[in-house]
Design an enzyme around this catalytic site. Structure first.
Site, short mmCIF file in Angstrom:
data_model
loop_
_atom_site.label_atom_id
_atom_site.label_comp_id
_atom_site.label_asym_id
_atom_site.label_seq_id
_atom_site.Cartn_x
_atom_site.Cartn_y
_atom_site.Cartn_z
CE1 TYR A 131 -0.99 -3.88 15.67
CE2 TYR A 131 -1.35 -5.60 17.47
CZ TYR A 131 -1.84 -4.35 16.72
OH TYR A 131 -2.93 -3.56 17.30
CD GLU A 151 2.15 -0.06 15.88
OE1 GLU A 151 3.08 0.60 16.37
OE2 GLU A 151 1.32 -0.41 16.27
CG ASP A 208 -10.97 9.36 -3.78
OD1 ASP A 208 -11.03 8.23 -4.34
OD2 ASP A 208 -11.52 9.85 -2.80
CB THR A 228 -11.15 1.89 -2.05
OG1 THR A 228 -11.94 1.94 -3.19
CG2 THR A 228 -11.75 2.73 -1.02
CE LYS A 235 -15.63 2.54 -3.57
NZ LYS A 235 -14.73 3.11 -2.62
NE ARG A 285 -14.90 -2.39 1.91
CZ ARG A 285 -16.25 -1.97 2.40
NH1 ARG A 285 -17.08 -2.74 2.36
NH2 ARG A 285 -16.41 -1.02 2.98
N1 DSN Z 1 -19.15 3.98 0.22
C1 DSN Z 1 -18.24 4.46 -1.23
C2 DSN Z 1 -19.10 4.32 -2.45
O1 DSN Z 1 -20.10 3.60 -2.29
O2 DSN Z 1 -19.01 4.95 -3.38
C3 DSN Z 1 -17.63 5.64 -1.03
O3 DSN Z 1 -16.87 5.77 0.25
#
Ligand code: DSN
Length: 421
Positions: A56, A58, A202, A228, A231, A237
């Site tokens: 942990y 924080e 974003d 994120t 991707k 993740r």
């Molecule tokens: N789930 C993501 C996507 O597939 O684009 C977006 O949050």
């Protein structure tokens, strides 16, 4: 088998281990074309699966609420420094648990309930957290949405400007989940500046392309950048928020203690590894190959009569309307899955069908490029997609099974990080 191997898990919980092995094999044998997915390296897997999950912490490096941060502090600092360097950002927060919490932190930092936010409509390619009605961001805030032009499938900046002038949003989101074209960050910035709004880019889908120089950067245009990490960026993740100095404190406070408790340190370590990988020449080549593959695939699909939203792609993502092929997106996606090609059904702009049974499919080239496929294989991929869609219309299971065999045969020649055949 899974790499790193999982002998302890196999001994302790063979049922669970068999499922993990099954998923690894599935990822190896299928052509994975979900635009938001990828394969992380074995190094990222090792970092994400480490003892860091036990800790942990924080707070932020040097300012924690728990002791024992001798190793976690430098790990988070490494991730932050690598993020700042890779993207050229003044400040980075690497703690958001994923993309939605990262975007929620933006709301907490800059808006009060009832304030106005302007974002891209979900069925036009935006994201739930850009103010869509079923999301807390659409329920608790006054959300206004821009669209794409029916004739071009592209953002109409006259509409964005008109909405911004009329509604005076405090925050404007650009970016999304089904945007096949280059996002014009300077155009959004000009509108945001005119009305004094905070511009949030974003870049969840395109972060790896931005890092690799295959898409223009929002840095210098957007006040805040959320993304994120899993991707095109090819990390675990998780998520990050990049900001100017001016907004750093507000964002940090919104993430912790505003929204979250302890950061997931094993994820932070995986992000640090992925960011190091993303700074290499190999990754730059990868990012450009992702785009080259998507363009080649889009051209091959158009040749086969597919209707692509906006007519093609500038990035890793293709959105196809299957209405002309005589099948809905959902039955097509299910048939494609049986044919060894994994993607998702998706609404298309102005879709007359419901989101759970829409007209389109969304495809991406990030994962198949990690496997090593190039433009040379894209005509074959388009042929499989076309044949499988035709088989879906005819309910021809045998054809789908034949394609699945051919896909697995091809992929057997392309190693998968995280798996050894
Ligand atoms: N789930 C993501 C996507 O597939 O684009 C977006 O949050």
């Amino acid at each position: 088998m899974h790499v790193p191997q999982i002998p302890q898990l196999t001994a302790t919980d063979p049922e669970l281990a068999a499922l993990v092995e099954g998923e690894a094999r599935r990822q190896h044998d299928k052509l994975r074309m979900i635009a938001s997915e990828n394969y992380v390296s074995a190094a990222v897997l090792e970092a994400s699966g480490s003892v860091l999950t036990n800790k942990y912490s924080e707070g932020y490096p040097g300012r924690r609420y728990y002791e024992g941060q001798q190793f976690v502090d430098p790990i988070e600092t490494l991730a932050v420094d690598r993020a700042r360097t890779l993207f050229g950002a003044a400040h980075a927060n690497v703690q958001p648990y994923s993309g939605s919490p990262a975007n929620l932190a933006v709301y907490l930092a800059f808006l009060s309930p009832g304030d106005t936010v302007l974002g891209m409509s979900l069925p036009m390619g935006g994201h739930l957290t850009h103010g869509w009605s079923v999301s807390a961001t659409g329920k608790w805030f006054n959300s206004v949405r821009y669209t794409v032009a029916r004739s071009t499938g592209r953002i109409d900046f006259d509409e964005v400007r008109d909405l911004a002038r009329r509604e005076r949003p405090k925050v404007i989101f650009c970016g999304g989940t089904a945007v096949p074209r280059t996002i014009d960050f300077p155009a959004f910035a000009e509108i945001a500046r005119e009305i004094g709004a905070v511009l949030v880019a974003d870049i969840a889908h395109i972060a790896g392309l931005v890092a690799g120089g295959a898409h223009p950067t929002p840095i210098g245009h957007a006040d805040v950048v959320t993304t994120t990490t899993h991707k095109t960026l090819r990390g675990p993740r998780g998520a990050m928020i990049l900001t100017t100095e001016q907004h750093a404190a507000a964002i940090d406070k919104a993430v912790f203690p505003g929204l979250q408790g302890g950061p997931h340190n094993h994820t932070t370590a995986g992000i640090a590894v992925a960011l190091r990988e993303a700074g290499t020449d190999d990754f730059r080549r990868y990012a450009h190959q992702v785009v080259a593959n998507a363009k080649a695939l889009a051209a091959a699909l158009v040749d086969r009569g597919f209707e692509l939203i906006s007519g093609g792609t500038d990035n890793h993502l293709i959105l196809a309307d299957l209405t002309g092929k005589g099948v809905g997106g959902k039955p097509a996606a299910q048939a494609l899955d049986r044919a060894g090609i994994e993607l998702n059904y998706n609404t298309v702009p102005y879709d007359p069908r419901k989101p759970f049974d829409p007209s389109g499919i969304r495809l991406g080239t990030a994962a198949l490029t990690t496997r090593g496929l190039t433009e040379a294989q894209m005509p074959q991929v388009a042929a499989w997609l076309d044949d499988a869609v035709t088989a879906a219309v005819k309910d021809d299971g045998a054809a789908l099974d034949r394609i699945a065999g051919e896909v697995a045969d091809l992929l057997a020649g392309y190693p998968m990080p995280g798996y050894a055949a």
